[in-house]
Write an enzyme that holds these catalytic residues in place. Structure first.
Site, PDB file in Angstrom:
ATOM      1  N   ASP A 106     -58.016  -3.495  46.310  1.00  8.25           N
ATOM      2  CA  ASP A 106     -59.372  -3.401  45.745  1.00  8.25           C
ATOM      3  C   ASP A 106     -60.402  -4.326  46.381  1.00  8.25           C
ATOM      4  O   ASP A 106     -61.599  -4.226  46.075  1.00  8.25           O
ATOM      5  CB  ASP A 106     -59.339  -3.623  44.217  1.00  8.25           C
ATOM      6  N   HIS A 121     -50.532  -4.331  51.073  1.00 11.39           N
ATOM      7  CA  HIS A 121     -50.478  -2.868  50.988  1.00 11.39           C
ATOM      8  C   HIS A 121     -51.744  -2.214  51.543  1.00 11.39           C
ATOM      9  O   HIS A 121     -52.104  -1.116  51.135  1.00 11.39           O
ATOM     10  CB  HIS A 121     -50.232  -2.428  49.532  1.00 11.39           C
ATOM     11  N   GLY A 189     -49.977 -11.578  37.915  1.00  7.76           N
ATOM     12  CA  GLY A 189     -50.242 -10.170  37.603  1.00  7.76           C
ATOM     13  C   GLY A 189     -49.449  -9.168  38.419  1.00  7.76           C
ATOM     14  O   GLY A 189     -49.973  -8.132  38.787  1.00  7.76           O
TER      15      GLY A 189
HETATM   16  P1  OAD Z   1     -47.875  -3.487  38.382  1.00  9.10           P
HETATM   17  O1  OAD Z   1     -48.809  -2.548  37.725  1.00  9.10           O
HETATM   18  O2  OAD Z   1     -46.497  -3.015  38.671  1.00  9.10           O
HETATM   19  O3  OAD Z   1     -47.724  -4.803  37.493  1.00  9.10           O
HETATM   20  C1  OAD Z   1     -48.835  -5.414  36.922  1.00  9.10           C
HETATM   21  C2  OAD Z   1     -48.357  -6.514  36.000  1.00  9.10           C
HETATM   22  O4  OAD Z   1     -49.502  -7.196  35.525  1.00  9.10           O
HETATM   23  C3  OAD Z   1     -47.574  -6.021  34.801  1.00  9.10           C
HETATM   24  O5  OAD Z   1     -46.384  -6.799  34.629  1.00  9.10           O
HETATM   25  C4  OAD Z   1     -48.552  -6.228  33.623  1.00  9.10           C
HETATM   26  O6  OAD Z   1     -47.906  -6.586  32.422  1.00  9.10           O
HETATM   27  C5  OAD Z   1     -49.372  -7.399  34.129  1.00  9.10           C
HETATM   28  N1  OAD Z   1     -50.730  -7.473  33.555  1.00  9.10           N
HETATM   29  C6  OAD Z   1     -51.511  -6.511  33.019  1.00  9.10           C
HETATM   30  N2  OAD Z   1     -52.686  -6.973  32.622  1.00  9.10           N
HETATM   31  C7  OAD Z   1     -52.694  -8.289  32.910  1.00  9.10           C
HETATM   32  C8  OAD Z   1     -53.645  -9.339  32.739  1.00  9.10           C
HETATM   33  N3  OAD Z   1     -54.849  -9.126  32.193  1.00  9.10           N
HETATM   34  N4  OAD Z   1     -53.297 -10.574  33.151  1.00  9.10           N
HETATM   35  C9  OAD Z   1     -52.066 -10.821  33.687  1.00  9.10           C
HETATM   36  N5  OAD Z   1     -51.135  -9.866  33.883  1.00  9.10           N
HETATM   37  C10 OAD Z   1     -51.437  -8.620  33.506  1.00  9.10           C
HETATM   38  O7  OAD Z   1     -48.635  -4.018  39.688  1.00  9.10           O
HETATM   39  P2  OAD Z   1     -48.024  -4.590  41.033  1.00  9.10           P
HETATM   40  O8  OAD Z   1     -46.886  -5.509  40.746  1.00  9.10           O
HETATM   41  O9  OAD Z   1     -49.152  -5.084  41.820  1.00  9.10           O
HETATM   42  O10 OAD Z   1     -47.903  -0.139  45.532  1.00  9.10           O
HETATM   43  O11 OAD Z   1     -47.448  -3.270  41.698  1.00  9.10           O
HETATM   44  C11 OAD Z   1     -46.871  -3.354  42.960  1.00  9.10           C
HETATM   45  C12 OAD Z   1     -47.137  -2.101  43.734  1.00  9.10           C
HETATM   46  O12 OAD Z   1     -46.712  -0.958  42.974  1.00  9.10           O
HETATM   47  C13 OAD Z   1     -48.602  -1.790  43.985  1.00  9.10           C
HETATM   48  O13 OAD Z   1     -49.148  -2.527  45.053  1.00  9.10           O
HETATM   49  C14 OAD Z   1     -48.580  -0.342  44.263  1.00  9.10           C
HETATM   50  C15 OAD Z   1     -47.722   0.081  43.098  1.00  9.10           C
HETATM   51  O14 OAD Z   1     -47.099   1.294  43.171  1.00  9.10           O
HETATM   52  C16 OAD Z   1     -48.221   0.869  46.327  1.00  9.10           C
HETATM   53  O15 OAD Z   1     -49.073   1.663  46.039  1.00  9.10           O
HETATM   54  C17 OAD Z   1     -47.423   0.915  47.610  1.00  9.10           C
END
Ligand code: OAD
Length: 255
Positions: A106, A121, A189
């Site tokens: 983003d 990514h 996050g």
């Molecule tokens: P995820 O969506 O898997 O995880 C986000 C995490 O942030 C979750 O554990 C939520 O509980 C937490 N969360 C939500 N709101 C929050 C807040 N306000 N403050 C703190 N934490 C919060 O996202 P990523 O781990 O980034 O890949 O996902 C990894 C990859 O999976 C992404 O880059 C994307 C996706 O598929 C590709 O597209 C290749």
């Protein structure tokens, strides 16, 4: 519990010289961008193998654009950095934070003012023509036709990594180096479900760093790779840590 952990994080940050952050979708939730997993996650509604795998995109790019990418463009066009992005900028300005490894596409870390951001990514700011390779700014993409096309007629794809694609080797090697060099890693996050990004905290811990997790809910890192976890929203947690840091540790140094 949380105030104690904020104090502990502030103390660890005060003693650190080379902090690296690994961020994921959760850091941008307070900017209005939904996460992939966890409450309200995109993959609760859509199967990632149907919409985020490169084979799915190549099979039917119009469908992936219509269902996933067009909405992302609208959300990202409007999103602005939040307190957690700004917290990382403040740590950089203090000379503590050196590098951010982000799984996000983003651009909000750069918009906030962070300088060394590894976009693990890729990023959504640019589209590339599958036919001629021309790059077009995402804001300039004409959305009337799905999938959007280059002036040569070729189909446009975002410069993001789809499932089934390689991580850019330079991003992987720079991230591994950064993880191995840091004395504190902030993991913010991310569900830590997607490799190889999720390996970075393990690399940091094995190299001797203190791993601090900030996340809304427990993850596979909690109680395992992370030395401790602050469970809460990223923006408020950063504000609390920075307040403790400024109040107690920077004050001590001046005194
Ligand atoms: P995820 O969506 O898997 O995880 C986000 C995490 O942030 C979750 O554990 C939520 O509980 C937490 N969360 C939500 N709101 C929050 C807040 N306000 N403050 C703190 N934490 C919060 O996202 P990523 O781990 O980034 O890949 O996902 C990894 C990859 O999976 C992404 O880059 C994307 C996706 O598929 C590709 O597209 C290749």
């Amino acid at each position: 519990m949380i105030p104690d952990l904020c104090h502990r994080a502030a103390r660890d940050i005060a003693g650190a010289h080379h902090i690296v952050a690994l961020t994921g979708a959760g850091i941008s939730v307070e900017s209005g961008i939904p996460p992939f997993r966890g409450p309200g996650g995109i993959w609760e509604k859509l199967d990632p193998m149907e919409y985020a795998h490169i084979d799915a995109f190549m099979r039917d790019p119009g469908r992936v654009w219509r269902v996933l990418i067009a909405d992302m463009k609208t959300l990202l066009d409007q999103a602005r950095p939040n307190d957690a992005h700004m917290g990382l900028v403040r740590l950089e300005r203090m000379g503590k934070l050196k590098t951010i490894i982000t799984q996000n596409v983003d651009g909000l870390h750069q918009a906030a003012g962070s300088h060394d951001v590894i976009e693990f990514h890729g990023n959504f700011a640019w589209q590339r023509c599958l036919a001629c390779g021309r790059r077009i700014s995402t804001t300039d993409v004409e959305m009337a036709e799905m999938p959007p096309r280059c002036s040569c007629g070729g189909i446009l794809r975002p410069e993001c990594v789809f499932f089934g694609e390689m991580i850019e080797p330079v991003n992987l090697s720079r991230s591994r180096d950064a993880a191995a060099r840091c004395d504190v890693m902030l993991v913010v996050g991310t569900s830590a479900m997607v490799q190889p990004a999720a390996l970075m905290p393990t690399i940091a811990r094995q190299a001797g760093a203190t791993v601090i997790e900030i996340n809304f809910e427990p993850t596979p890192l909690t109680g395992q790779v992370a030395h401790y976890s602050l469970l809460g929203e990223a923006g408020a947690t950063f504000n609390a840590i920075l307040a403790a840091l400024e109040r107690e540790f920077q004050g001590d140094r001046k005194g």
